[in-house]
Design a protein around this motif. Sequence first.
Motif, PDB file in Angstrom:
ATOM      1  N   ALA A   1       1.031  -1.196  -0.057  1.00  0.00           N
ATOM      2  CA  ALA A   1       0.028   0.058  -0.085  1.00  0.00           C
ATOM      3  C   ALA A   1       0.967   1.429  -0.531  1.00  0.00           C
ATOM      4  CB  ALA A   1      -0.999  -0.125   1.138  1.00  0.00           C
ATOM      5  N   ALA A   2       1.730   1.346   1.065  1.00  0.00           N
ATOM      6  CA  ALA A   2       2.858   2.456   0.980  1.00  0.00           C
ATOM      7  C   ALA A   2       3.615   2.859   0.067  1.00  0.00           C
ATOM      8  CB  ALA A   2       4.153   1.771   1.773  1.00  0.00           C
ATOM      9  N   LYS A   3       3.375   1.853  -1.585  1.00  0.00           N
ATOM     10  CA  LYS A   3       4.364   1.983  -2.817  1.00  0.00           C
ATOM     11  C   LYS A   3       3.687   2.150  -3.648  1.00  0.00           C
ATOM     12  CE  LYS A   3       7.840  -2.407  -2.427  1.00  0.00           C
ATOM     13  NZ  LYS A   3       7.739  -3.900  -3.453  1.00  0.00           N
ATOM     14  N   SER A   4       2.320   2.177  -3.351  1.00  0.00           N
ATOM     15  CA  SER A   4       1.120   2.505  -4.349  1.00  0.00           C
ATOM     16  C   SER A   4       1.552   4.276  -3.968  1.00  0.00           C
ATOM     17  CB  SER A   4      -0.186   1.968  -4.248  1.00  0.00           C
ATOM     18  OG  SER A   4      -0.958   2.378  -4.782  1.00  0.00           O
ATOM     19  N   LEU A   5       1.360   4.157  -2.959  1.00  0.00           N
ATOM     20  CA  LEU A   5       1.111   5.582  -1.917  1.00  0.00           C
ATOM     21  C   LEU A   5       2.128   6.832  -3.021  1.00  0.00           C
ATOM     22  CD1 LEU A   5      -0.679   5.627   1.210  1.00  0.00           C
ATOM     23  CD2 LEU A   5      -1.627   6.455  -1.012  1.00  0.00           C
ATOM     24  N   LEU A   6       3.612   6.037  -2.484  1.00  0.00           N
ATOM     25  CA  LEU A   6       5.417   6.969  -2.928  1.00  0.00           C
ATOM     26  C   LEU A   6       4.923   7.157  -4.883  1.00  0.00           C
ATOM     27  CD1 LEU A   6       6.689   4.935  -0.708  1.00  0.00           C
ATOM     28  CD2 LEU A   6       6.547   7.089   0.024  1.00  0.00           C
ATOM     29  N   LEU A   7       3.803   6.493  -5.726  1.00  0.00           N
ATOM     30  CA  LEU A   7       4.314   6.207  -6.242  1.00  0.00           C
ATOM     31  C   LEU A   7       3.242   7.260  -7.304  1.00  0.00           C
ATOM     32  CD1 LEU A   7       5.098   2.534  -7.839  1.00  0.00           C
ATOM     33  CD2 LEU A   7       7.161   4.136  -7.554  1.00  0.00           C
ATOM     34  N   HIS A   8       2.278   7.396  -6.355  1.00  0.00           N
ATOM     35  CA  HIS A   8       1.403   7.808  -7.276  1.00  0.00           C
ATOM     36  C   HIS A   8       0.464   9.045  -6.318  1.00  0.00           C
ATOM     37  CE1 HIS A   8       0.833   4.785 -10.073  1.00  0.00           C
ATOM     38  NE2 HIS A   8       0.721   3.607  -8.753  1.00  0.00           N
ATOM     39  N   SER A   9       1.759   9.999  -5.518  1.00  0.00           N
ATOM     40  CA  SER A   9       0.899  11.118  -4.918  1.00  0.00           C
ATOM     41  C   SER A   9       1.828  11.686  -4.896  1.00  0.00           C
ATOM     42  CB  SER A   9       0.208  10.453  -3.571  1.00  0.00           C
ATOM     43  OG  SER A   9       0.850   9.873  -2.330  1.00  0.00           O
ATOM     44  N   ASN A  10       1.980  12.909  -4.072  1.00  0.00           N
ATOM     45  CA  ASN A  10       3.138  13.803  -3.812  1.00  0.00           C
ATOM     46  C   ASN A  10       3.093  13.948  -2.283  1.00  0.00           C
ATOM     47  OD1 ASN A  10       3.862  13.885  -6.292  1.00  0.00           O
ATOM     48  ND2 ASN A  10       1.852  15.948  -6.389  1.00  0.00           N
ATOM     49  N   LYS A  11       2.195  13.081  -1.278  1.00  0.00           N
ATOM     50  CA  LYS A  11       2.693  13.038   0.264  1.00  0.00           C
ATOM     51  C   LYS A  11       3.111  12.876   0.713  1.00  0.00           C
ATOM     52  CE  LYS A  11      -2.535  11.517   0.075  1.00  0.00           C
ATOM     53  NZ  LYS A  11      -4.137   9.860   0.137  1.00  0.00           N
ATOM     54  N   SER A  12       3.739  13.509   1.940  1.00  0.00           N
ATOM     55  CA  SER A  12       5.476  12.984   2.459  1.00  0.00           C
ATOM     56  C   SER A  12       5.263  11.666   3.065  1.00  0.00           C
ATOM     57  CB  SER A  12       4.840  14.654   3.450  1.00  0.00           C
ATOM     58  OG  SER A  12       3.865  13.859   4.966  1.00  0.00           O
ATOM     59  N   LEU A  13       6.599  11.820   3.744  1.00  0.00           N
ATOM     60  CA  LEU A  13       6.642  10.128   3.811  1.00  0.00           C
ATOM     61  C   LEU A  13       5.855   9.646   5.527  1.00  0.00           C
ATOM     62  CD1 LEU A  13      10.537   9.647   3.567  1.00  0.00           C
ATOM     63  CD2 LEU A  13       8.297   8.872   2.190  1.00  0.00           C
ATOM     64  N   LEU A  14       5.934  11.036   6.464  1.00  0.00           N
ATOM     65  CA  LEU A  14       4.955  10.832   7.365  1.00  0.00           C
ATOM     66  C   LEU A  14       3.642  10.312   6.997  1.00  0.00           C
ATOM     67  CD1 LEU A  14       5.025  11.161  10.333  1.00  0.00           C
ATOM     68  CD2 LEU A  14       4.777  12.982  10.425  1.00  0.00           C
ATOM     69  N   THR A  15       3.320  11.171   6.298  1.00  0.00           N
ATOM     70  CA  THR A  15       1.179  10.983   5.499  1.00  0.00           C
ATOM     71  C   THR A  15       1.123   9.554   5.223  1.00  0.00           C
ATOM     72  OG1 THR A  15       1.210  13.271   5.236  1.00  0.00           O
ATOM     73  CG2 THR A  15      -0.676  12.390   3.918  1.00  0.00           C
ATOM     74  N   VAL A  16       2.120   9.218   5.008  1.00  0.00           N
ATOM     75  CA  VAL A  16       1.900   8.362   3.856  1.00  0.00           C
ATOM     76  C   VAL A  16       1.925   6.765   5.246  1.00  0.00           C
ATOM     77  CG1 VAL A  16       3.091   5.950   2.935  1.00  0.00           C
ATOM     78  CG2 VAL A  16       3.125   8.172   1.619  1.00  0.00           C
ATOM     79  N   ALA A  17       3.348   6.946   6.381  1.00  0.00           N
ATOM     80  CA  ALA A  17       3.426   6.248   7.161  1.00  0.00           C
ATOM     81  C   ALA A  17       2.280   6.381   8.262  1.00  0.00           C
ATOM     82  CB  ALA A  17       4.644   6.545   8.375  1.00  0.00           C
ATOM     83  N   PHE A  18       1.525   7.327   8.371  1.00  0.00           N
ATOM     84  CA  PHE A  18      -0.125   7.695   9.441  1.00  0.00           C
ATOM     85  C   PHE A  18      -1.568   6.696   8.531  1.00  0.00           C
ATOM     86  CE2 PHE A  18       1.708  11.426  11.386  1.00  0.00           C
ATOM     87  CZ  PHE A  18       2.771  10.162  12.321  1.00  0.00           C
ATOM     88  N   GLU A  19      -1.077   6.839   7.221  1.00  0.00           N
ATOM     89  CA  GLU A  19      -2.199   6.412   6.458  1.00  0.00           C
ATOM     90  C   GLU A  19      -2.469   4.913   6.718  1.00  0.00           C
ATOM     91  OE1 GLU A  19      -3.332   8.191   2.279  1.00  0.00           O
ATOM     92  OE2 GLU A  19      -3.123  10.542   2.995  1.00  0.00           O
ATOM     93  N   ILE A  20      -1.205   4.156   6.287  1.00  0.00           N
ATOM     94  CA  ILE A  20      -0.976   2.690   6.156  1.00  0.00           C
ATOM     95  C   ILE A  20      -0.720   1.984   7.840  1.00  0.00           C
ATOM     96  CG2 ILE A  20      -0.322   2.960   3.882  1.00  0.00           C
ATOM     97  CD1 ILE A  20       2.731   2.141   4.811  1.00  0.00           C
ATOM     98  N   GLY A  21      -0.266   2.889   8.580  1.00  0.00           N
ATOM     99  CA  GLY A  21      -0.908   2.404   9.930  1.00  0.00           C
ATOM    100  C   GLY A  21       0.278   2.661  10.837  1.00  0.00           C
ATOM    101  N   PHE A  22       1.652   2.497  10.792  1.00  0.00           N
ATOM    102  CA  PHE A  22       2.887   2.833  11.259  1.00  0.00           C
ATOM    103  C   PHE A  22       2.570   3.802  12.269  1.00  0.00           C
ATOM    104  CE2 PHE A  22       3.538   0.333   7.964  1.00  0.00           C
ATOM    105  CZ  PHE A  22       5.011  -0.114   8.002  1.00  0.00           C
ATOM    106  N   CYS A  23       3.096   3.907  13.124  1.00  0.00           N
ATOM    107  CA  CYS A  23       3.002   5.096  14.818  1.00  0.00           C
ATOM    108  C   CYS A  23       3.344   6.270  14.587  1.00  0.00           C
ATOM    109  CB  CYS A  23       3.351   4.507  15.936  1.00  0.00           C
ATOM    110  SG  CYS A  23       4.926   3.682  15.956  1.00  0.00           S
ATOM    111  N   ASP A  24       4.631   6.158  13.434  1.00  0.00           N
ATOM    112  CA  ASP A  24       5.905   7.599  13.655  1.00  0.00           C
ATOM    113  C   ASP A  24       6.978   6.489  11.797  1.00  0.00           C
ATOM    114  OD1 ASP A  24       7.913   5.660  13.859  1.00  0.00           O
ATOM    115  OD2 ASP A  24       7.780   6.309  16.021  1.00  0.00           O
ATOM    116  N   GLN A  25       7.530   7.873  11.363  1.00  0.00           N
ATOM    117  CA  GLN A  25       8.472   7.966  10.166  1.00  0.00           C
ATOM    118  C   GLN A  25       9.791   6.965  10.504  1.00  0.00           C
ATOM    119  OE1 GLN A  25       9.286  11.114   7.701  1.00  0.00           O
ATOM    120  NE2 GLN A  25      11.273  10.528   7.125  1.00  0.00           N
ATOM    121  N   PRO A  26      10.356   6.568  11.648  1.00  0.00           N
ATOM    122  CA  PRO A  26      11.145   5.574  12.054  1.00  0.00           C
ATOM    123  C   PRO A  26      10.738   4.139  11.616  1.00  0.00           C
ATOM    124  CG  PRO A  26      11.583   7.642  13.433  1.00  0.00           C
ATOM    125  CD  PRO A  26      10.475   7.576  12.417  1.00  0.00           C
ATOM    126  N   ALA A  27       9.120   3.850  12.549  1.00  0.00           N
ATOM    127  CA  ALA A  27       9.214   2.760  12.280  1.00  0.00           C
ATOM    128  C   ALA A  27       8.545   2.380  10.774  1.00  0.00           C
ATOM    129  CB  ALA A  27       7.375   2.097  13.192  1.00  0.00           C
TER     130      ALA A  27
END
Length: 314
Positions: free
Chosen positions: A255-281
């Motif tokens: 799911a993260a790969k799809s968001l990374l390729l097809h959106s301009n969302k930040s890494l932190l936003t992508v992390a939250f949207e797919i259920g990670f508690c923070d960007q390091p995780a």
Amino acid sequence: MLQGMFGKRLAEHFSLLESSSLVLGPEGNSQFALTRMRMPNGFPGPTPHIPPEKAFSISVHLRRPDSIKGWGTWLDGRFHRVTEWDTGGIQIFDMESEPVALRPSGFDSIHIYIPRFALNRFSDESEQKRVRTLQCIPGTKDDVILHWARTMMPYFDRGIGLPRLVLDEMIMLLCAHLTRVYQDLGQFPEVVTGGLAVWQQDRAIELLHERLDGDLALADLAKECGLSPGRFMRAFKKSFGVPVRRYLLHKRVEAAKSLLLHSNKSLLTVAFEIGFCDQPAFNRGFREIVGTSPGQWRRANAPMPKAFSLLAED
């Protein structure tokens, strides 16, 4: 509540001014608690008596003590002398045996509090005989428990932001290790050879895809498939080749790969949207599956701008 009680009780028991603690599991009598014990000069005499309770306490040492001269433990009034203790050395205390420890030199350890109820529930769900005693020579080196405890250390005193599904599996992992390695001789776990039925696979996949954030208890997932959590975990791995946690991580990374390729969302936003508690995780999970960080993967796989695409075609 248990976190504070357990940490305070150990701190008082060893006359510590402060201690770091963490509680795992839902509220109730099946919670695990971990407490960091740092005593540079050891304890001047035998530790005070603790009233008996239906629980085990596992002491795992984070480094090799400077000396173990005079170390030992009284269990049910019988003294057990310590002859060796390295980094990762453990001792398992049955809290009903009225343990009293002798530690006259410095040490740094983590005490893991495990209620008998939690072990009994694991045994029942795994269709194994219940544990009567956990047998362990003091100082036995156990890299599995050491690694498990170190994994928990970053969350001490600040809470743990992991999905319930991950926590359930980590607790069951420790229970499985303890019952396999240290329970009474002659008690053998039942071997389950079959995987999930097709309808169970479909239901498990459906639920996991709906809850990519992992906020789904393993017990609830197993219940939907008509199995105990222990049997479900083994059958799931038999069917899919990986544990539930690993399967969920794969799907979240997809799911993260799809968001990374097809959106301009930040890494932190992508992390939250797919259920990670923070960007390091997010970075750790992504790297575990893909072998590189999300940012590096995005740059390497970003679509070529249209102008450059036309030039390439010429």
